[in-house]
Design a protein around this motif. Structure first.
Motif, mmCIF file in Angstrom:
data_model
loop_
_atom_site.group_PDB
_atom_site.id
_atom_site.type_symbol
_atom_site.label_atom_id
_atom_site.label_comp_id
_atom_site.label_asym_id
_atom_site.label_seq_id
_atom_site.Cartn_x
_atom_site.Cartn_y
_atom_site.Cartn_z
ATOM 1 N N VAL A 69 38.560 109.185 32.250
ATOM 2 C CA VAL A 69 38.644 110.033 33.437
ATOM 3 C C VAL A 69 37.984 111.373 33.111
ATOM 4 N N CYS A 121 36.100 115.206 38.537
ATOM 5 C CA CYS A 121 37.209 115.014 39.472
ATOM 6 C C CYS A 121 37.582 116.334 40.143
ATOM 7 N N GLU A 177 35.108 117.481 42.811
ATOM 8 C CA GLU A 177 35.246 116.748 44.064
ATOM 9 C C GLU A 177 36.496 117.190 44.825
ATOM 10 N N CYS A 215 39.863 115.725 47.417
ATOM 11 C CA CYS A 215 39.673 114.276 47.252
ATOM 12 C C CYS A 215 40.873 113.586 46.603
ATOM 13 N N ASP A 256 40.552 109.891 46.824
ATOM 14 C CA ASP A 256 40.012 108.565 47.120
ATOM 15 C C ASP A 256 40.564 107.483 46.199
ATOM 16 N N CYS A 257 40.689 107.793 44.912
ATOM 17 C CA CYS A 257 41.158 106.782 43.957
ATOM 18 C C CYS A 257 42.595 106.376 44.255
ATOM 19 N N CYS A 317 40.262 101.907 42.093
ATOM 20 C CA CYS A 317 40.150 103.353 41.901
ATOM 21 C C CYS A 317 38.754 103.736 41.407
ATOM 22 N N CYS A 366 35.771 105.994 43.618
ATOM 23 C CA CYS A 366 35.467 107.355 43.162
ATOM 24 C C CYS A 366 33.984 107.686 43.372
ATOM 25 N N LYS A 367 33.696 108.508 44.362
ATOM 26 C CA LYS A 367 32.313 108.872 44.670
ATOM 27 C C LYS A 367 31.710 109.796 43.615
ATOM 28 N N LYS A 404 32.095 109.479 40.488
ATOM 29 C CA LYS A 404 31.912 108.712 39.241
ATOM 30 C C LYS A 404 32.716 109.335 38.100
ATOM 31 N N LEU A 431 35.668 108.242 37.196
ATOM 32 C CA LEU A 431 36.403 107.173 36.529
ATOM 33 C C LEU A 431 35.421 106.120 36.035
#
Length: 263
Positions: A52, A57, A60, A66, A68-69, A216, A220-221, A223, A225
């Protein structure tokens, strides 16, 4: 005799289908059940791990708060959204640095690290204490890829695994979680749980089996993860870790967590 007759009829039927059925024919010839054979698309590893990148992260999160995950994981696995924090169910969640890394937190840590939340999930430990304490073997570690699994049907709700896990990665269903699911959003391909059952992240084992990345990671847009085989020197996770300093949670306990954090 009856078994031999059934096998003969199966092979005879396959012969009519032609060469396209050769893999099934070979499986029967070897005494294997074609329905139990692994999907050829399945992703394989000797020890799955996630890296991670918290820098990506956090960037974002600052752009658009965010999650998203978390949303992708919970949607795919029918994780209920329960307002009561004492009864919440979580497979992936956010936590402050001082709680995520209590053994490494200090007042002189960079403000960015102290002020931003970390993404947490089951660490799929190499030496998982939750597996050792489960009396029914409802939780176990897969020998082939190190994923720590859950069998919801075998879980008796004793919560020994929750006591054994030092990462708080397991949730207990105090009530019927299905009451908190939106029927319009429910994923029919993943089993819903019931009252009195423990649940957690399983590295999307059901997706790995058909050649897909964990939900997840896919969602993740940024990237942030990255998923891969930690034992493979050529894997992306190994290359990233070779170029960046990383942290793992509570490594002094000897559980061997397989989630790495770049800060």
């Amino acid at each position: 005799m009856e078994k031999d007759r059934r096998d003969f009829l199966k092979i005879g039927g396959i012969s009519v289908l032609g060469l396209s059925a050769l893999p099934v024919f070979e499986a029967l010839a070897q005494g294997k059940d074609p329905k139990a054979m692994p999907d050829p698309r399945a992703l394989q590893a000797t020890q799955w791990a996630i890296v991670v990148d918290m820098k990506k992260c956090w960037e974002e999160q600052e752009k658009r708060q965010c999650k998203d995950c978390i949303l992708a994981c919970h949607k795919v696995h029918n994780v209920p959204s329960i307002p009561d924090a004492k009864r919440e169910i979580k497979w992936i969640w956010q936590e402050e640095y001082k709680h995520a890394f209590p053994d490494q937190a200090n007042e002189y840590a960079p403000e960015q690290v102290k002020d931003h939340p970390f993404i947490l999930l089951c660490n799929h430990c190499s030496n998982p204490p939750c597996v050792r304490v489960c009396p029914t073997k409802a939780t176990w570690k897969r020998a082939e890829d190190g994923v720590v699994m859950m069998d919801f049907h075998r879980c008796i709700g004793c919560r020994y695994c929750m006591a054994g896990c030092p990462f708080g990665a397991r949730s207990f269903n105090w009530g019927d979680p299905r009451e908190y699911l939106d029927p319009q959003q429910e994923n029919p391909e993943f089993p819903t749980r019931r009252k009195g059952v423990v649940e957690k992240c399983q590295f999307c084992a059901e997706r790995l089996a058909v050649g897909l990345q964990p939900a997840c990671v896919e969602a993740c847009k940024a990237k942030a993860l990255v998923f891969g085989d930690i034992n493979d020197p050529e894997s992306e996770v190994r290359k990233i870790l070779a170029e960046n300093y990383s942290l793992r949670r509570k490594i002094e306990l000897g559980t061997g967590p397989n989630v790495y954090y770049i800060i």
